[in-house]
Design an enzyme around this catalytic site. Structure first.
Site, mmCIF file in Angstrom:
data_model
loop_
_atom_site.group_PDB
_atom_site.id
_atom_site.type_symbol
_atom_site.label_atom_id
_atom_site.label_comp_id
_atom_site.label_asym_id
_atom_site.label_seq_id
_atom_site.Cartn_x
_atom_site.Cartn_y
_atom_site.Cartn_z
ATOM 1 N N GLN A 94 0.847 -1.200 0.000
ATOM 2 C CA GLN A 94 0.000 0.000 0.000
ATOM 3 C C GLN A 94 0.882 1.251 0.000
ATOM 4 O O GLN A 94 1.815 1.368 0.800
ATOM 5 C CB GLN A 94 -0.898 -0.007 1.238
ATOM 6 C CG GLN A 94 -1.874 1.167 1.263
ATOM 7 C CD GLN A 94 -2.832 1.094 2.449
ATOM 8 O OE1 GLN A 94 -2.720 0.227 3.315
ATOM 9 N NE2 GLN A 94 -3.775 2.021 2.489
ATOM 10 N N HIS A 100 -8.646 1.753 -0.542
ATOM 11 C CA HIS A 100 -9.115 1.735 -1.933
ATOM 12 C C HIS A 100 -9.041 0.321 -2.472
ATOM 13 O O HIS A 100 -8.199 -0.480 -2.068
ATOM 14 C CB HIS A 100 -8.297 2.682 -2.816
ATOM 15 C CG HIS A 100 -6.817 2.477 -2.708
ATOM 16 N ND1 HIS A 100 -6.080 2.964 -1.645
ATOM 17 C CD2 HIS A 100 -5.934 1.835 -3.506
ATOM 18 C CE1 HIS A 100 -4.813 2.626 -1.801
ATOM 19 N NE2 HIS A 100 -4.694 1.933 -2.920
ATOM 20 N N LEU A 101 -9.932 0.023 -3.412
ATOM 21 C CA LEU A 101 -9.908 -1.231 -4.148
ATOM 22 C C LEU A 101 -9.315 -0.945 -5.522
ATOM 23 O O LEU A 101 -9.670 0.067 -6.146
ATOM 24 C CB LEU A 101 -11.325 -1.783 -4.329
ATOM 25 C CG LEU A 101 -11.970 -2.595 -3.202
ATOM 26 C CD1 LEU A 101 -11.985 -1.805 -1.892
ATOM 27 C CD2 LEU A 101 -13.370 -3.025 -3.592
#
Ligand code: 5GP
Ligand code: ZN
Length: 114
Positions: A94, A100-101
């Site tokens: 990340q 978030h996707l």
């Protein structure tokens, strides 16, 4: 909203992005550095650092984000398949600390991922 957060700044319109989907809870916009022909980020309007910070009160939101990924995939005509990824924390890869996707499609996805 977290002032210093990149995705909060996009949500506030301070950094440009083209929303391909928006509702009360989330937005979706193309990744600036696409890793597949289709690469869309699904981002909740609520600032949540990562999936690791999800609490029981976020259960409905998390389900909504997944359902939205499927809806965006339909709109992007990804009938042949796609992958939804949630990078979480340092070892999870990340880089933006706002949940978030990633919706990735338009090419064959390897397994295991890198
Ligand atoms: P992560 O690495 O946190 O899972 O995903 C963050 C994603 O945000 C990366 O794929 C990166 O390319 C994308 N990104 C970083 N800055 C911007 C930006 O300013 N606009 C857009 N649309 N995407 C961004
Ligand atoms: Zn944020």
């Amino acid at each position: 909203m977290a002032n210093e957060c990149l995705f909060c700044r996009i949500l506030a319109g301070k950094i440009p992005a083209t929303f391909v989907y928006e509702d009360d809870l989330c937005v979706a916009f193309p990744d600036i550095n696409p890793q597949a022909r289709a690469h869309v980020l699904i981002v909740p309007k609520e600032h949540l650092v990562s999936l690791a910070y999800a609490a029981p009160k976020h259960t409905a939101l998390l389900g909504h984000l997944m359902a939205t990924a499927a809806e965006v995939a339909r709109r992007q005509h990804l009938e042949r398949g796609y992958r939804v990824v949630v990078n979480t924390g340092t070892e999870g890869g990340q880089t933006v600390e706002h949940l978030h996707l990633h919706l990735l499609g338009g090419r064959y996805m390897d397994w295991p991922p890198g």
